[in-house]
Design an enzyme around this catalytic site. Structure first.
Site, PDB file in Angstrom:
ATOM      1  N   ASN A  17     -46.959  18.970  12.984  1.00 57.31           N
ATOM      2  CA  ASN A  17     -47.050  18.095  14.275  1.00 57.31           C
ATOM      3  C   ASN A  17     -48.131  17.927  14.857  1.00 57.31           C
ATOM      4  O   ASN A  17     -48.887  16.703  15.224  1.00 57.31           O
ATOM      5  CB  ASN A  17     -45.978  18.363  15.526  1.00 57.31           C
ATOM      6  CG  ASN A  17     -44.640  18.520  14.937  1.00 57.31           C
ATOM      7  OD1 ASN A  17     -43.999  17.883  14.055  1.00 57.31           O
ATOM      8  ND2 ASN A  17     -43.715  19.561  15.836  1.00 57.31           N
ATOM      9  N   GLY A  53     -45.282  20.935  31.081  1.00 58.74           N
ATOM     10  CA  GLY A  53     -44.527  20.115  31.070  1.00 58.74           C
ATOM     11  C   GLY A  53     -45.126  18.874  32.196  1.00 58.74           C
ATOM     12  O   GLY A  53     -46.185  18.568  31.930  1.00 58.74           O
ATOM     13  N   GLY A 108     -48.366  19.059  34.061  1.00 52.60           N
ATOM     14  CA  GLY A 108     -49.552  18.891  33.478  1.00 52.60           C
ATOM     15  C   GLY A 108     -50.014  20.262  32.732  1.00 52.60           C
ATOM     16  O   GLY A 108     -49.355  20.882  32.254  1.00 52.60           O
ATOM     17  N   ASP A 148     -37.821  12.960  25.210  1.00 51.38           N
ATOM     18  CA  ASP A 148     -37.539  14.299  24.310  1.00 51.38           C
ATOM     19  C   ASP A 148     -38.935  14.958  24.283  1.00 51.38           C
ATOM     20  O   ASP A 148     -39.729  14.324  23.906  1.00 51.38           O
ATOM     21  CB  ASP A 148     -37.115  13.812  22.832  1.00 51.38           C
ATOM     22  CG  ASP A 148     -36.806  14.991  21.924  1.00 51.38           C
ATOM     23  OD1 ASP A 148     -37.105  16.120  22.335  1.00 51.38           O
ATOM     24  OD2 ASP A 148     -36.434  14.636  20.715  1.00 51.38           O
ATOM     25  N   GLY A 152     -45.681  19.887  23.346  1.00 47.01           N
ATOM     26  CA  GLY A 152     -47.047  20.884  23.296  1.00 47.01           C
ATOM     27  C   GLY A 152     -47.839  20.784  22.049  1.00 47.01           C
ATOM     28  O   GLY A 152     -49.106  21.052  21.849  1.00 47.01           O
ATOM     29  N   ASP A 153     -47.138  20.325  20.942  1.00 41.27           N
ATOM     30  CA  ASP A 153     -47.947  20.124  19.688  1.00 41.27           C
ATOM     31  C   ASP A 153     -48.932  19.118  19.708  1.00 41.27           C
ATOM     32  O   ASP A 153     -49.957  19.211  19.451  1.00 41.27           O
ATOM     33  CB  ASP A 153     -46.924  19.832  18.325  1.00 41.27           C
ATOM     34  CG  ASP A 153     -46.010  21.201  18.274  1.00 41.27           C
ATOM     35  OD1 ASP A 153     -46.603  22.337  18.720  1.00 41.27           O
ATOM     36  OD2 ASP A 153     -44.909  20.937  17.696  1.00 41.27           O
ATOM     37  N   GLY A 182     -37.803  12.916  18.812  1.00 45.67           N
ATOM     38  CA  GLY A 182     -38.506  13.732  17.507  1.00 45.67           C
ATOM     39  C   GLY A 182     -39.623  14.223  17.829  1.00 45.67           C
ATOM     40  O   GLY A 182     -40.201  13.843  18.655  1.00 45.67           O
TER      41      GLY A 182
HETATM   42  O1  RIB Z   1     -42.788  22.434  18.737  1.00 47.12           O
HETATM   43  C1  RIB Z   1     -41.700  21.613  18.164  1.00 47.12           C
HETATM   44  C2  RIB Z   1     -41.436  22.205  16.573  1.00 47.12           C
HETATM   45  O2  RIB Z   1     -41.032  23.566  16.759  1.00 47.12           O
HETATM   46  C3  RIB Z   1     -40.369  21.364  15.903  1.00 47.12           C
HETATM   47  O3  RIB Z   1     -40.787  20.423  15.129  1.00 47.12           O
HETATM   48  C4  RIB Z   1     -39.969  22.583  14.981  1.00 47.12           C
HETATM   49  O4  RIB Z   1     -40.034  22.337  13.753  1.00 47.12           O
HETATM   50  C5  RIB Z   1     -40.606  23.845  15.751  1.00 47.12           C
HETATM   51  O5  RIB Z   1     -41.326  24.250  14.637  1.00 47.12           O
END
Ligand code: RIB
Length: 322
Positions: free
Chosen positions: A50, A230, A233, A255, A260-261, A296
């Site tokens: 991600n 979240g 901020g 969602d 965070g990624d 997702g």
């Molecule tokens: O941060 C979300 C991710 O955490 C998901 O995509 C899942 O695979 C876990 O690694």
């Protein structure tokens, strides 16, 4: 999708790649409780993947160092990562299953996640030694903790030798981090829960408590700390300055999985470009805020232009020293 141009900043992301099996529910189950949900959906995820795709879409050239299994999921995932524009170098294939995450998402977009690491656990320094120099890439190096910590340290040591910026997203939070890992991190980016786990103790009820956590991590050798929070901020604590960066308003939350990624990936892209931390955090807050509009972890990752537009609607609130 065409890859970014060769002059683009370079980011190395080392981390996990998972297949995310997700179910939408009205509300998250309590321990011991069963709840009924909607149809199962399988999507691509893993914090590392991600973050790599978020850095790529934000405009960086990205090498993603990861391990997927020799199962059909792994083969399909590697093809997807290449078609998105990630480098082939760094994508290791190992015997066994690709990592899997079980994800439950409630009506408010909140989630619960359990991960079976599978191939991710086999991304060891020994495996990476099969491709000498694979870690020597990037103006910024970004890692999380769904892979062996020895591999994260190896990537950060390589970054330090080359003068690249190191960014650690300590997720999932393992409890206190080793002193060496903290010292190797120029920027640590936990969410509120992870921040508490890193230092131990009770969850702070106030901003002052979170700033104490930041100061404790900086005292142990981290360069600066950015706590993602979240809808509130992000709270930034760097040398001589603490501030909130507030996200643009009016965005619908569908969602939050992977938000965070997206934040971490965009932060890495911006720091690799040479942006000051303050500007990079605004860029990251804008990216994270845009990402929650779709279901997702990867579907909602925004592109650089959308992020720059949203960045203008973020705001900066200095925190007065208490
Ligand atoms: O941060 C979300 C991710 O955490 C998901 O995509 C899942 O695979 C876990 O690694």
């Amino acid at each position: 999708m065409a890859g970014p141009d060769r002059a683009a900043p370079a980011v190395l992301v080392i981390g996990s790649a998972n297949i995310d099996i997700s179910v939408s529910v009205d509300r998250l189950p309590a321990p011991g409780e069963t709840v009924l949900g909607g149809d199962r959906r399988d999507r691509w995820g893993g914090k590392g993947a991600n973050q790599a795709l978020a850095a790529l879409r934000a405009g960086a050239r990205v090498r993603f160092v990861s391990a997927t299994g020799d199962d059909s999921t792994g083969a399909t995932y590697r093809r997807r990562l290449l078609s998105e524009g990630l480098q082939r170098r760094g994508l290791f294939t190992v015997p066994g299953p690709t990592g899997t995450a079980l994800i439950i998402v409630d009506k408010a977009g909140r989630n619960q996640i359990a991960v079976s690491p599978g191939a991710n656990a086999r991304l060891t320094p020994r495996l990476m030694g099969q491709d000498k120099g694979v870690l020597d890439f990037g103006d910024a190096v970004l890692a999380q903790l769904e892979i062996p910590v020895a591999s994260v340290m190896a990537a950060f040591r390589s970054a330090r030798r080359r003068g690249a910026v190191t960014i650690l997203n300590p997720a999932p939070a393992p409890g206190p981090l080793s002193p060496e890992l903290i010292e190797l991190a120029d920027v640590i980016v936990p969410n509120e829960t992870e921040a508490v786990a890193l230092v131990g103790g009770a969850t702070p009820r106030s901003e002052a408590g979170f700033l104490r956590i930041c100061r404790a991590l900086v005292k142990k050798g981290a360069g600066s700390v950015v706590i993602t929070a979240g809808a509130k901020g992000a709270l930034l604590h760097a040398e001589g300055e603490s501030a909130w960066v507030r996200p643009p308003g009016g965005l619908r939350v569908v969602d939050t999985t992977g938000a965070g990624d997206v934040f971490s990936g965009a932060l890495a892209a911006s720091l690799a470009e040479g942006a000051a931390l303050k500007r990079a955090v605004r860029f990251a807050v804008a990216a994270g805020a845009l990402s929650v509009r779709k279901k997702g972890a990867q579907e909602g990752i925004p592109g650089g232009r959308a992020i720059r537009e949203a960045l203008r609607r973020t705001s900066w609130e200095p925190v007065k020293r208490g």
